[in-house]
Design a protein around this motif. Structure first.
Motif, PDB file in Angstrom:
ATOM      1  N   ARG A   1      32.651  56.593  -3.873  1.00 17.16           N
ATOM      2  CA  ARG A   1      33.483  56.365  -4.748  1.00 17.16           C
ATOM      3  C   ARG A   1      35.203  55.686  -4.893  1.00 17.16           C
ATOM      4  NH1 ARG A   1      29.967  59.753  -8.263  1.00 17.16           N
ATOM      5  NH2 ARG A   1      31.374  61.060  -8.268  1.00 17.16           N
ATOM      6  N   LYS A   2      35.230  56.955  -3.546  1.00 16.36           N
ATOM      7  CA  LYS A   2      36.554  57.382  -3.297  1.00 16.36           C
ATOM      8  C   LYS A   2      37.184  55.705  -2.022  1.00 16.36           C
ATOM      9  CE  LYS A   2      40.948  59.058  -2.393  1.00 16.36           C
ATOM     10  NZ  LYS A   2      41.551  59.859  -2.046  1.00 16.36           N
ATOM     11  N   GLY A   3      36.072  55.690  -2.052  1.00 13.26           N
ATOM     12  CA  GLY A   3      36.623  54.762  -0.945  1.00 13.26           C
ATOM     13  C   GLY A   3      36.007  53.015  -1.615  1.00 13.26           C
ATOM     14  N   ASN A   4      35.740  53.058  -2.699  1.00 15.49           N
ATOM     15  CA  ASN A   4      34.964  51.575  -3.264  1.00 15.49           C
ATOM     16  C   ASN A   4      34.735  51.116  -3.186  1.00 15.49           C
ATOM     17  OD1 ASN A   4      37.617  52.228  -5.742  1.00 15.49           O
ATOM     18  ND2 ASN A   4      38.762  51.513  -4.427  1.00 15.49           N
ATOM     19  N   PHE A   5      33.223  52.058  -2.876  1.00 12.52           N
ATOM     20  CA  PHE A   5      32.079  51.139  -2.221  1.00 12.52           C
ATOM     21  C   PHE A   5      30.592  51.159  -3.648  1.00 12.52           C
ATOM     22  CE2 PHE A   5      34.045  52.884   1.951  1.00 12.52           C
ATOM     23  CZ  PHE A   5      34.310  51.723   2.561  1.00 12.52           C
ATOM     24  N   ASP A   6      30.640  50.043  -3.640  1.00 12.28           N
ATOM     25  CA  ASP A   6      29.381  49.848  -4.447  1.00 12.28           C
ATOM     26  C   ASP A   6      28.089  49.923  -3.948  1.00 12.28           C
ATOM     27  OD1 ASP A   6      28.312  49.745  -6.782  1.00 12.28           O
ATOM     28  OD2 ASP A   6      28.588  47.567  -6.761  1.00 12.28           O
ATOM     29  N   VAL A   7      27.632  51.157  -4.216  1.00 11.95           N
ATOM     30  CA  VAL A   7      26.223  51.506  -3.540  1.00 11.95           C
ATOM     31  C   VAL A   7      25.432  52.149  -4.316  1.00 11.95           C
ATOM     32  CG1 VAL A   7      25.036  52.725  -1.187  1.00 11.95           C
ATOM     33  CG2 VAL A   7      27.555  52.070  -1.266  1.00 11.95           C
ATOM     34  N   ASP A   8      24.392  51.975  -4.502  1.00  8.65           N
ATOM     35  CA  ASP A   8      22.894  51.198  -5.114  1.00  8.65           C
ATOM     36  C   ASP A   8      21.593  52.432  -4.377  1.00  8.65           C
ATOM     37  OD1 ASP A   8      24.022  51.319  -8.158  1.00  8.65           O
ATOM     38  OD2 ASP A   8      23.539  49.161  -7.681  1.00  8.65           O
ATOM     39  N   THR A   9      21.719  51.482  -2.764  1.00  8.00           N
ATOM     40  CA  THR A   9      20.619  51.721  -1.678  1.00  8.00           C
ATOM     41  C   THR A   9      21.152  51.820  -0.513  1.00  8.00           C
ATOM     42  OG1 THR A   9      20.363  49.195  -1.823  1.00  8.00           O
ATOM     43  CG2 THR A   9      19.367  49.991  -3.028  1.00  8.00           C
ATOM     44  N   LEU A  10      20.598  52.572   0.271  1.00  4.74           N
ATOM     45  CA  LEU A  10      20.872  52.427   1.900  1.00  4.74           C
ATOM     46  C   LEU A  10      20.954  51.259   2.256  1.00  4.74           C
ATOM     47  CD1 LEU A  10      17.462  54.345   2.883  1.00  4.74           C
ATOM     48  CD2 LEU A  10      20.299  55.307   2.614  1.00  4.74           C
ATOM     49  N   GLU A  11      20.346  50.008   1.695  1.00  4.03           N
ATOM     50  CA  GLU A  11      20.725  48.232   1.977  1.00  4.03           C
ATOM     51  C   GLU A  11      21.898  48.491   1.772  1.00  4.03           C
ATOM     52  OE1 GLU A  11      19.116  44.104   1.313  1.00  4.03           O
ATOM     53  OE2 GLU A  11      18.302  45.434   1.121  1.00  4.03           O
ATOM     54  N   ASP A  12      23.254  48.981   0.852  1.00  2.00           N
ATOM     55  CA  ASP A  12      24.537  48.391   0.640  1.00  2.00           C
ATOM     56  C   ASP A  12      25.118  48.687   1.036  1.00  2.00           C
ATOM     57  OD1 ASP A  12      23.468  47.785  -1.856  1.00  2.00           O
ATOM     58  OD2 ASP A  12      23.094  48.655  -3.383  1.00  2.00           O
TER      59      ASP A  12
END
Length: 108
Positions: free
Chosen positions: A58-69
């Protein structure tokens, strides 16, 4: 928490069935280690100012929901974030150390 990928279009029954079967087969896969197990609170606290991997993302502003993300994040962006926010120089070195620590913990 990292979960199933969100979709913008409806999923067919066959696609849902295939995803669920894939998820179930990974449950018993000894070579499959969850992100939560690799980057647990102790690991993250030891190597960064974060208590969780999700907080770090979140601190890096990465939108991650899965390992693929995570795989879809450009490596240079992830490397810069890792270098800035942890005591590792790159994502590969952070991931490698997490794997080494996990394997060592499994031998004890």
């Amino acid at each position: 928490m990292i979960g199933l990928k969100k979709r913008n279009k409806p999923i067919s029954f066959d696609e849902l069935l295939n995803e669920l079967q894939g998820a179930k087969s990974n449950e018993g896969d000894q070579n499959h280690v969850s992100i939560e197990k690799l980057f647990h609170e102790t690991f993250m606290s030891r190597h960064s100012s974060f208590k969780s991997f999700n907080e770090f993302l979140r601190k890096g502003n990465f939108d991650v929901d899965t390992l693929e993300d995570i795989d879809n994040i450009p490596e240079e962006l992830l490397d810069r974030h890792v270098n800035r926010e942890t005591d590792f120089g790159s994502w590969k070195s952070m991931l490698g150390r997490a794997n080494e620590d996990y394997e060592a913990d499994q031998r004890v």
